[in-house]
Structure formats: structure tokens, C-alpha cells
Write an enzyme that holds these catalytic residues in place. Structure first.
Site: not given
Length: 364
Positions: A24, A26, A107, A150, A222-224, A252-253
């Protein structure tokens, strides 16, 4: 430019529903973005932007919860901490036929902290457990719609594994079975949300240890994760931790900026044979998004507060040709605000004409 072909692992056919997820994000993972991502992978689990309980209970429910049927499996991420409010919102998610509700405990932004939710909730594990139980009770339990969390591996200077282990144990005690773990600490003061995604060090070993200690839980890292090779590496049995294997990953990104990586997900991570996958090219996906944008424009034409213009849709696909020759020229055409009054099909034609000009220099 050639693209590396990765081999399908032998374990892919026994994939968890959370094997590959899109985080997710934003202002990014709205319904138009999710429609695009679903074109690339039929099996990836998609998540909404975080929606606060206040926005649902006191705002426009349709605007926040509406989605395209094609988006399933789809999770609603909630931001909140009051158990009664979370329960009401989870019931709404069930009524709207979401496949999961995920509670944001990761977050780190100060705005979210002022609302008493996000990463700061990791210091109040019992309150999180109460919220999870209230949501499960309101929706009839995990079988109808999983309630998940999360979270980070720690907050501020708390960097010991025991902190996240105890947090997970407390939440699991009320029946939560799925934990999506961002493998960094959240610094609640002194760092921006962007810095919180980059400065605290990644500790993937904490997430692998969680799976070893809680083998009955679904643990998602999650992450990187920057590409599919990095994802495959994290899903290999861990030789140090008695062969433990994570249940899934959340990207994510990288999924947003280089979305074509998702075109291999069904084969690589869910074991879908290449022969069963729909024939797909970047150009065909772009054309499908043009059709979708035009349908949305036609459907919402004249709506005073909900009219969709094609830039709101197409902004999500600007990474589609990332790394390919001509990608920059293609993006420049789609990003040209002087063209936003044209039909999207006309802009697509201009973009490809610009790329094909022989006088334009090649781009890597």
C-alpha cells in the site's frame, strides 16, 4: 537491450496467497494503479492506499472503498487504533467484498502519529491485539476475510529481535495469522517518511527468525526488494535457520517504478506455466490502459466531483518502459500537459511516433 530470464523455482506451485504482494502506497496504489498491476499479474495480492477509520466513518465511503472487480485478490489497509472504529470499518470492508483487511502498524509519519496509529502502535501491542480481535469478531473470523498486520521490526532505538518477536506473539494470541514485516526500524522523530524507508538498516534476518519461531504463521517480508532476482533470493530456504522459508514478499516502489517486473510474477512465484499465461507485451498492456482510461472518462463524464481525466490513470504507467530504448521520450509525451485535452489514444500514437523517430538518440 536484453532482459535476464529467470528460472521458475520448483517451490512456486505451492504458493501462499501472500507469495507476492504490492505494498500500500499513499497517493499511488489507487484503483487505477491497481487495475494496471492486475493486468501484469493475475495472482499478486494488491493493497489499497491506507484509509483511516475516520475517513470511512465520517467521509465518502464510496470514494474510499470503490474498486474494479478485476482487482481481486484485494486488501483494504486501515489506519486507526480504536477497536470499536476498526470493527465498524472491517464490517464495511466485508460488505464491499474485500479479500483482507490489513492494519497499518508501520507508517512513521508524524501526521499518522498524531492520529495515534501507524508505527507508534508497536509500543502498544495489547491495544493492537484488541483492535484485531474486534475486527475478527465483527466479520466472523479469519475464514471469511483475513485480518492482518503490517509492521516494522522495531521503533526508534529499540533494535533487539525480542521486541518484534513479543509484538507478533501478542497479536497472534488473539488469532491473527498473517504478519507483513517491513524489515527496518521506524524512527518516530527526526526522519521523514522517505528517510525512514532508506536510513534505518534492513535486517532481513529478523523476519526469517520470526518464521522459524512461528512456523504456523504466515510471515511476509517487505523492504528494499529492488528486482525479481532479489525476491527469489529471499524465498530460498535459509540454511542458517534450519531451512525455514518465508511465505511471501511485499514489493513497493520497485513495483511502481519498474512495473514490468510483475509480468514474470505468475510464472516465477506462483508456478503458472508460460503456456497458460496470457500473451502480453508492454504495448498491449499500454493499449489496455488506454481503453480503461477512456471507459473511465466516459463513465464519469459530467460528474461534479468524480470526473476522471486520463492523466489520473496514465500517471501510474509511466514506468512501463523503464530501461528500454526510447523510454524517456515516451514518458515526455505522456507527461506533456499541453496534450491533456486530447483523447488518450491520440497521445499514445504521438508517444510511439516520438520513440520511433530515427533522428532521436538511443537511450538505455
Amino acid at each position: 537491450m536484453s532482459e535476464t530470464k529467470l528460472e521458475t523455482p520448483v517451490w512456486a506451485e505451492q504458493a501462499s496467497p501472500w507469495r507476492m504482494c504490492v505494498a500500500p502506497m499513499l497517493d499511488w496504489t489507487d484503483r487505477h494503479c491497481r487495475y494496471f498491476h492486475r493486468l501484469l499479474s493475475r495472482h499478486a495480492r494488491l493493497y489499497t492506499e491506507m484509509v483511516t477509520t475516520g475517513a470511512l466513518l465520517h467521509g465518502d465511503v464510496d470514494r474510499h472503498l470503490r474498486f474494479n472487480e478485476e482487482e481481486h485478490p484485494l486488501a483494504l489497509q486501515l489506519g486507526g487504533s480504536e477497536p470499536a472504529d476498526l470493527a465498524k470499518c472491517a464490517k464495511l470492508a466485508l460488505q464491499w467484498r474485500y479479500d483482507e483487511v490489513n492494519l497499518n502498524c508501520g507508517c512513521p509519519s508524524e501526521r499518522v502519529q498524531r492520529g495515534a496509529f501507524g508505527a507508534c502502535l508497536m509500543s502498544e501491542a495489547s491495544l493492537v491485539a484488541d483492535g484485531i480481535k474486534a475486527m475478527m469478531d465483527a466479520t466472523g473470523g479469519d475464514a471469511r476475510m483475513p485480518i492482518t498486520v503490517k509492521h516494522r521490526i522495531g521503533i526508534d532505538q529499540i533494535e533487539n529481535y525480542e521486541f518484534v518477536r513479543d509484538f507478533v506473539a501478542t497479536i497472534a494470541d488473539v488469532g491473527c495469522k498473517v504478519f507483513i514485516v517491513h524489515a527496518r526500524n521506524a524512527w518516530l522523530k527526526g526522519l521523514s517518511p522517505k528517510e525512514n524507508r532508506e536510513i534505518p538498516p534492513l535486517r532481513y534476518e529478523f523476519v526469517h527468525r520470526l518464521k522459524q519461531e512461528f512456523p504456523h504463521l504466515t510471515i511476509v517480508l517487505n523492504g528494499g526488494l529492488a528486482d525479481n532476482a532479489a525476491c527469489l533470493a529471499q524465498l530460498q530456504p535459509d540454511a542458517v535457520l534450519d531451512g525455514v522459508t518465508l511465505d511471501g514478499l511485499m514489493v513497493g516502489r520497485a513495483a511502481y517504478h519498474t512495473p514490468w517486473m510483475m509480468a514474470d510474477w505468475d510464472r516465477l512465484f506462483f508456478g503458472v506455466p508460460q503456456s497458460d499465461a496470457p500473451a502480453m507485451s508492454r504495448e498491449s498492456v499500454e493499449a489496455l490502459m488506454i481503453d480503461y482510461a477512456q471507459r473511465e472518462m466516459n463513465r464519469t463524464a459530467g460528474m461534479p466531483h468524480g470526473e476522471v481525466r486520463w492523466p489520473a490513470v496514465i500517471r501510474h504507467i509511466l514506468g512501463l518502459y523503464s530501461g528500454m530504448p526510447g523510454a524517456r521520450r515516451w514518458r515526455q509525451v505522456w507527461s506533456d500537459h499541453t496534450l491533456k485535452g486530447l483523447p488518450p489514444a491520440d497521445v499514445m500514437a504521438r508517444a510511439h511516433e516520438r520513440v520511433s523517430k530515427p533522428s532521436a538518440p538511443a537511450e538505455a
